[in-house]
Design an enzyme around this catalytic site. Structure first.
Site, PDB file in Angstrom:
ATOM      1  CB  ALA A  74      -0.939   0.001   1.205  1.00  0.00           C
ATOM      2  CB  THR A  75       4.174   2.137   1.453  1.00  0.00           C
ATOM      3  OG1 THR A  75       3.792   1.974   2.817  1.00  0.00           O
ATOM      4  CG2 THR A  75       5.153   3.294   1.349  1.00  0.00           C
ATOM      5  CG  ASN A 154      -2.634   3.838  10.371  1.00  0.00           C
ATOM      6  OD1 ASN A 154      -3.129   4.907  10.020  1.00  0.00           O
ATOM      7  ND2 ASN A 154      -1.447   3.765  10.931  1.00  0.00           N
ATOM      8  CD  GLN A 182      -4.831  -1.037   9.017  1.00  0.00           C
ATOM      9  OE1 GLN A 182      -5.433  -2.053   9.390  1.00  0.00           O
ATOM     10  NE2 GLN A 182      -3.542  -0.864   9.240  1.00  0.00           N
ATOM     11  CG  HIS A 204       0.993  -6.775   5.426  1.00  0.00           C
ATOM     12  ND1 HIS A 204       1.272  -6.379   6.720  1.00  0.00           N
ATOM     13  CD2 HIS A 204       1.104  -5.658   4.665  1.00  0.00           C
ATOM     14  CE1 HIS A 204       1.536  -5.087   6.731  1.00  0.00           C
ATOM     15  NE2 HIS A 204       1.444  -4.623   5.495  1.00  0.00           N
ATOM     16  CB  THR A 243       9.640  -9.820 -13.065  1.00  0.00           C
ATOM     17  OG1 THR A 243      10.563  -9.542 -14.118  1.00  0.00           O
ATOM     18  CG2 THR A 243       9.084 -11.224 -13.230  1.00  0.00           C
ATOM     19  CB  CYS A 329       5.257   3.162   9.688  1.00  0.00           C
ATOM     20  SG  CYS A 329       4.344   2.017   8.647  1.00  0.00           S
TER      21      CYS A 329
END
Length: 383
Positions: A74-75, A154, A182, A204, A243, A329
């Site tokens: 997502a970042t 979050n 989220q 994740h 890739t 983070c």
């Protein structure tokens, strides 16, 4: 004494579901080809896996498969959306609107653009963490090119009224981006109904693996253009070269499929656990709920505790409970949470916060034990 603490940091990451791992395994061994290889069966097999996954992920948010661009998370998706719009539309305008409580993955790209000459408006929120929509409407200008508001926070778990925000942006012909990292798999998402032009999400947070995410880019009504940020082989319609990792993509789709299938039942279960935990903790004076209680993620509980040192509280809990005080983070930072500061909290109270992230594998016994140990710890520290 437990061998390992109870895991309640589900907003930082989640335990990978074994069903996700099972879906991924054949693409590490048997179907290992490069999905960009068109000349042989190995490439075709990998292509088929990617196509099926892209179809499933698009369907989850009512998008078209071609509108899903895979990223590392997502970042990266947030950076691609925000910087990509800025680069593509800077001749139209250089004003961007976002919110003080956004994740750093939105705030920092905006601050970077600010250093290049863009004007960024960081809107405040109400005490419950929700955005004032009248304020948003008044802030939009003729040179506003982008509004970015996260779907679910979050830290405090509050869910913004994305449909209304999207309608305001559409009415003013402003591109609307939402960070749904989220929210995906936890609440219903429909990019058509919500008038979303760009949506970021990741695997994740919903019991998928780390390192895979996606960006939805609206292709029509209206078509949204963004400038690519990674050039190279032209993969992902040129938006994001590199890739593709087929096993990650297949696992991402499986994580979303499982989450959607179990969403209603799991949300009710997690809400019951969260409400029990809150009822137990609020027996003590000086414990405050952060964010709106009703308009929030089912598995989120964020509290601030009066009369204790925040670092000491986390240290005392960590042997029995894996919990954080805010964004993963920012977990090494000594600064108080910018989200809680935006809610009007003092530095001391913002530091003395706990974010409980309840997930699929947490049990009532664990939550009961968590409540008891947390209460006992707070009482001891206050003494």
């Amino acid at each position: 004494m437990r061998d390992r603490p109870i895991y309640l940091d589900g907003h930082a990451t989640t335990q990978v579901d074994e069903r996700v791992i099972k879906a991924m395994m054949p693409y590490f061994t048997e179907y290992f080809g490069n999905p960009s290889s068109n000349a042989h069966v190995y490439g075709w097999e990998a292509q088929a896996g990617v196509k099926k996954a892209r179809d499933a992920i698009a369907s989850a948010i009512n998008a078209e498969p071609r509108e899903i661009i895979f990223t590392s998370g997502a970042t990266e998706a947030n950076n691609l959306a925000i910087k990509g719009v800025a680069e593509a539309y800077f001749q139209k305008g250089r004003h961007i609107i976002t919110v003080e409580t956004e994740h750093r993955a939105v705030i920092e790209p905006c601050e970077y653009l600010q250093s290049l000459g863009f004007e960024i408006t960081f809107l405040p929120v109400e005490k419950n963490g929700l955005l004032n929509l009248e304020l948003l409407t008044k802030t939009i200008r003729e040179d506003t090119i982008l509004v970015s508001v996260m779907t679910a926070n979050n830290e405090i778990g509050v869910i913004q009224d994305i449909e209304k925000i999207g309608a305001i942006c559409r009415e003013n012909e402003v591109i609307f981006h939402t960070d749904s990292a989220q929210a995906i798999g936890k609440i219903p998402l429909d990019v058509q109904k919500m008038n979303v032009d760009l949506m970021s999400f990741t695997a994740h947070k919903i019991h998928g693996i780390k390192g895979i995410g996606a960006l939805y880019i609206r292709a029509k009504n209206p078509r949204v253009n963004i400038a690519s940020q990674i050039q190279g082989g032209g993969q992902e319609r040129g938006y994001r070269s590199g890739t593709l990792c087929t096993p990650q993509i297949v696992g991402f789709a499986e994580a979303i499929n499982i989450a959607l299938k179990e969403m209603e039942q799991e949300n009710q279960r997690q809400k019951n656990l969260r409400d029990y935990l809150w009822q137990e903790l609020k027996q003590l004076d000086g414990i405050y709920l952060n964010g709106d209680l009703n308009q929030r993620l089912a598995g989120n509980l964020n509290i601030s505790v009066e009369g204790v040192n925040g670092s000491a509280l986390l240290l005392a809990l960590q042997s029995q409970i894996a919990v954080s005080s805010g964004s993963a983070c920012s977990s090494t930072s000594t600064k108080p949470s910018h989200v809680l500061k935006a809610l009007g909290y003092s530095d001391e109270l913002a530091r003395a916060s706990l974010r409980f992230g309840i997930g699929r594998f947490n049990t009532f016994e664990e939550i009961k034990e968590t409540a008891s140990f947390t209460l006992q710890t707070i009482k001891t520290l206050r003494r």
